[in-house]
Write an enzyme that holds these catalytic residues in place. Structure first.
Site, short mmCIF file in Angstrom:
data_model
loop_
_atom_site.label_atom_id
_atom_site.label_comp_id
_atom_site.label_asym_id
_atom_site.label_seq_id
_atom_site.Cartn_x
_atom_site.Cartn_y
_atom_site.Cartn_z
CB CYS A 33 -0.93 -0.02 1.22
SG CYS A 33 -1.87 1.50 1.46
CB CYS A 83 0.23 1.73 4.24
SG CYS A 83 -1.49 1.19 4.06
#
Length: 279
Positions: free
Chosen positions: A133, A136
């Site tokens: 991600c 993230c």
């Protein structure tokens, strides 16, 4: 000449074999003539000498500059191998970099439940992330900074790729995703945010971070979440649902057939209606 040959044979048999015991004797130098060659042989006294062994196992012996060059090449090769191994062994993943003392990764559903239950009144932030991600990864350094600024807050990391089944049972379907838990209140908020909306995270810390005292036991996960985790056969987690309290029915007066039932009072208009209906 025969005497010389016999002595030479004796010398050869005595000194040529290193694995046998040799008796004490000495042989003075012997000169061979005829060709103008002179050679001297001598043998020292050997008494109780142990068998001689060799450490040579067929490896090439190199001397001088060639030996030094071989050593340098071997040393450089070993150094490069060691440095490569060191880099591989100490390479950190992005979600492991910059972690503070109040940050740790969760390895199982049971550990998550126990961590929330044992947190007491402390605010706990559960960070759901994925190694692939991008949001993230970009947000991670700021989360580490906020964790350093709030040492009393516990940050728990949940790797979505390693715990997909658990995340599914907890209803996590977007990343990065955060859930805040506090004492007897249990989950106080949950949301997804990025670098652009990091203010949402800061506001949640400011709202739920101040010291407070809960009036009840620590709640942790919701009851339905615990049941969902226990129902997931892929997780090694067991949970016994709490018994649902049965609500007491409101007491209603029961009629006694032996007693006359009072009739409702009728107004004057009702009496006239009954009289006219009887005619």
């Amino acid at each position: 000449m025969a005497e010389v040959i016999s002595k030479t044979s004796l010398f050869t048999g005595a000194c040529g074999n290193h694995h046998h015991r040799v008796d004490d004797f000495s042989l003075s130098p012997v000169s061979f003539g005829g060709f103008g060659l002179k050679k001297s042989f001598s043998c020292q006294k050997l008494k109780n000498q142990k068998p001689l062994t060799s450490e040579f196992h067929g490896k090439q012996i190199v001397f001088g500059d060639a030996q030094d060059e071989s050593f340098r090449r071997s040393f450089r090769s070993s150094a490069i191998t060691a440095q490569t191994t060191l880099r591989i062994g100490t390479a950190q993943k992005w979600w492991e970099k910059g972690l503070k003392e109040n940050m740790r990764e969760i390895s199982s559903a049971q550990e998550l439940v126990d961590s929330l239950t044992n947190a007491g009144d402390k605010l706990v932030v559960v960070d759901f992330f994925s190694p692939g991600c991008g949001g993230c990864k970009a947000l991670h350094p700021k989360i580490c900074q906020l964790a350093e600024m709030n040492p009393d807050v516990q940050f728990l990391q949940v790797n979505y790729e390693e715990h997909k089944s658990m995340c599914y049972s907890l209803g996590v379907h977007v990343l990065p995703f955060f859930r805040f838990y506090r004492g007897s209140q249990g989950r106080v908020c949950s949301f997804s945010c990025t670098n652009a909306t990091i203010k949402k995270f800061r506001d949640a810390l400011a709202k739920h971070g101040p010291d407070r005292c809960s009036l009840g036991p620590t709640k942790g996960l919701e009851e339905k979440e615990l049941v969902a985790l226990a129902a997931n056969k892929e997780l090694n987690f067991t949970y016994t649902p709490k018994p649902v309290p049965v609500e007491k029915e409101a007491a209603t007066p029961k009629s006694n057939p032996s007693l006359p039932v009072p009739l409702p009072s009728m107004s004057a208009n009702d009496e006239k209606t009954l009289v006219s209906a009887g005619r």
